[in-house]
Design an enzyme around this catalytic site. Structure first.
Site, PDB file in Angstrom:
ATOM      1  CE  LYS A 188      50.631 -24.243  12.240  1.00 51.84           C
ATOM      2  NZ  LYS A 188      52.034 -24.757  12.323  1.00 51.84           N
TER       3      LYS A 188
ATOM      4  CE1 TYR B 294      50.274 -29.693  10.786  1.00 50.56           C
ATOM      5  CE2 TYR B 294      48.831 -29.357  12.662  1.00 50.56           C
ATOM      6  CZ  TYR B 294      49.646 -28.847  11.662  1.00 50.56           C
ATOM      7  OH  TYR B 294      49.831 -27.480  11.541  1.00 50.56           O
TER       8      TYR B 294
ATOM      9  CG  PHE C 189      57.318 -32.433  15.582  1.00 49.64           C
ATOM     10  CD1 PHE C 189      56.105 -32.155  14.953  1.00 49.64           C
ATOM     11  CD2 PHE C 189      58.385 -32.865  14.789  1.00 49.64           C
ATOM     12  CE1 PHE C 189      55.948 -32.302  13.581  1.00 49.64           C
ATOM     13  CE2 PHE C 189      58.233 -33.017  13.411  1.00 49.64           C
ATOM     14  CZ  PHE C 189      57.010 -32.740  12.802  1.00 49.64           C
TER      15      PHE C 189
ATOM     16  NE  ARG D 100      54.714 -24.423   2.281  1.00 55.02           N
ATOM     17  CZ  ARG D 100      54.839 -25.272   3.300  1.00 55.02           C
ATOM     18  NH1 ARG D 100      53.801 -25.532   4.100  1.00 55.02           N
ATOM     19  NH2 ARG D 100      55.990 -25.853   3.557  1.00 55.02           N
TER      20      ARG D 100
ATOM     21  CB  THR E 116      59.002 -25.325   8.698  1.00 52.04           C
ATOM     22  OG1 THR E 116      58.389 -25.721   7.464  1.00 52.04           O
ATOM     23  CG2 THR E 116      58.348 -26.059   9.853  1.00 52.04           C
TER      24      THR E 116
ATOM     25  NE  ARG F  28      55.328 -21.002   9.626  1.00 45.64           N
ATOM     26  CZ  ARG F  28      55.187 -22.121   8.924  1.00 45.64           C
ATOM     27  NH1 ARG F  28      56.040 -22.401   7.955  1.00 45.64           N
ATOM     28  NH2 ARG F  28      54.202 -22.958   9.183  1.00 45.64           N
TER      29      ARG F  28
ATOM     30  CG  ASN G  48      55.168 -22.821  12.685  1.00 45.98           C
ATOM     31  OD1 ASN G  48      54.007 -23.049  13.023  1.00 45.98           O
ATOM     32  ND2 ASN G  48      55.859 -23.644  11.924  1.00 45.98           N
TER      33      ASN G  48
ATOM     34  CG  HIS H 281      48.650 -25.664   7.866  1.00 46.73           C
ATOM     35  ND1 HIS H 281      49.579 -26.680   7.786  1.00 46.73           N
ATOM     36  CD2 HIS H 281      47.775 -25.858   6.833  1.00 46.73           C
ATOM     37  CE1 HIS H 281      49.261 -27.460   6.757  1.00 46.73           C
ATOM     38  NE2 HIS H 281      48.170 -26.983   6.165  1.00 46.73           N
TER      39      HIS H 281
ATOM     40  CD  GLU I 250      46.679 -29.363   4.235  1.00 52.66           C
ATOM     41  OE1 GLU I 250      47.667 -30.020   4.627  1.00 52.66           O
ATOM     42  OE2 GLU I 250      46.757 -28.153   3.921  1.00 52.66           O
TER      43      GLU I 250
HETATM   44  P1  IDP Z   1      54.965 -26.467   7.597  1.00 53.12           P
HETATM   45  O1  IDP Z   1      53.934 -26.006   8.603  1.00 53.12           O
HETATM   46  O2  IDP Z   1      55.918 -25.354   7.249  1.00 53.12           O
HETATM   47  O3  IDP Z   1      54.372 -27.119   6.389  1.00 53.12           O
HETATM   48  P2  IDP Z   1      55.762 -29.143   8.467  1.00 53.12           P
HETATM   49  O4  IDP Z   1      57.120 -29.721   8.305  1.00 53.12           O
HETATM   50  O5  IDP Z   1      54.680 -29.687   7.594  1.00 53.12           O
HETATM   51  O6  IDP Z   1      55.882 -27.549   8.329  1.00 53.12           O
HETATM   52  O7  IDP Z   1      55.360 -29.330   9.997  1.00 53.12           O
HETATM   53  C1  IDP Z   1      54.041 -29.063  10.415  1.00 53.12           C
HETATM   54  C2  IDP Z   1      54.078 -28.303  11.695  1.00 53.12           C
HETATM   55  O8  IDP Z   1      54.593 -29.135  12.728  1.00 53.12           O
HETATM   56  C3  IDP Z   1      55.000 -27.075  11.712  1.00 53.12           C
HETATM   57  O9  IDP Z   1      54.403 -25.929  11.150  1.00 53.12           O
HETATM   58  C4  IDP Z   1      55.235 -26.911  13.196  1.00 53.12           C
HETATM   59  O10 IDP Z   1      54.115 -26.301  13.834  1.00 53.12           O
HETATM   60  C5  IDP Z   1      55.313 -28.364  13.650  1.00 53.12           C
HETATM   61  N1  IDP Z   1      56.704 -28.840  13.685  1.00 53.12           N
HETATM   62  C6  IDP Z   1      57.445 -29.264  12.639  1.00 53.12           C
HETATM   63  N2  IDP Z   1      58.686 -29.614  13.040  1.00 53.12           N
HETATM   64  C7  IDP Z   1      58.713 -29.409  14.377  1.00 53.12           C
HETATM   65  C8  IDP Z   1      59.713 -29.568  15.393  1.00 53.12           C
HETATM   66  O11 IDP Z   1      60.853 -29.997  15.123  1.00 53.12           O
HETATM   67  N3  IDP Z   1      59.358 -29.236  16.663  1.00 53.12           N
HETATM   68  C9  IDP Z   1      58.113 -28.766  16.997  1.00 53.12           C
HETATM   69  N4  IDP Z   1      57.155 -28.597  16.076  1.00 53.12           N
HETATM   70  C10 IDP Z   1      57.440 -28.909  14.791  1.00 53.12           C
HETATM   71 MG    MG Z   2      53.351 -28.915   6.190  1.00 50.04          MG
END
Ligand code: IDP
Ligand code: MG
Length: 149
Positions: free
Chosen positions: A9, A49, A57, A85, A91, A102, A112, A115, A126
């Site tokens: 990212k 997304y 968010f 993963r 996450t 992370r 974070n 992706h 994807e």
């Molecule tokens: P992942 O990236 O571990 O698969 P997901 O739940 O799919 O996590 O969420 C996608 C992305 O959205 C996260 O990596 C993060 O960048 C963002 N995200 C998820 N939850 C939050 C939040 O509560 N606040 C801000 N950003 C969030």
């Molecule tokens: Mg995800």
């Protein structure tokens, strides 16, 4: 052999962590089959997304992903989806295990670093969203016989 989509990212690029993040995947033993450095358009970010549309968010997430260049990749290996993963970590960085990307390098969910596809279906969709078929490179990696039995 399984393939999965990975994206460094904008925070990973801005912090100079491209080689650190790719190096961890490379050293783990995954084979790179596609990679590009690119600015993400708003439509691409929104499609990638789409599952998060409507969440609190979401707008911030689209801003974040389109805020600077990213590195998009496809990597291959046995159980590549789960391996990546696991190496990426949870996450929320404060829940990510030490030793994960992370868990070692990030502190906030909204920054974070990386992706990674979360299952076979998202890995396929994807990869197709980010790469054309001719951007997936077929190549031999002799060292793989020392990694994959
Ligand atoms: P992942 O990236 O571990 O698969 P997901 O739940 O799919 O996590 O969420 C996608 C992305 O959205 C996260 O990596 C993060 O960048 C963002 N995200 C998820 N939850 C939050 C939040 O509560 N606040 C801000 N950003 C969030
Ligand atoms: Mg995800």
């Amino acid at each position: 052999m399984e393939r999965t989509f990975v994206m460094i990212k904008p925070d990973g690029v801005q912090r100079g962590l491209i080689s650190e993040i790719l190096g961890r995947l490379e050293r783990r033993g995954l084979k790179l089959v596609a990679m590009k450095f690119m600015q993400v358009s708003r439509p691409l970010a929104e499609e990638h997304y789409a599952i998060h549309k409507g969440k609190g968010f979401y707008d911030g997430l689209i801003e974040y992903i389109t805020s600077g260049p990213v590195v998009a990749c496809v990597v291959e290996g046995p159980n590549a989806i789960a391996l990546v993963r696991q190496t990426v970590g949870a996450t929320r960085p404060h829940e990510a295990a030490p030793g994960t990307i992370r868990g070692d390098l990030a502190v906030m969910v909204g920054r974070n670093l990386v992706h990674a596809s979360d299952g076979p279906e998202t890995a396929t969709t994807e990869t197709a969203l980010w790469f054309t078929p001719d951007e997936l490179v077929e190549w031999e990696q002799p060292a793989l016989k020392w990694i994959v039995e």
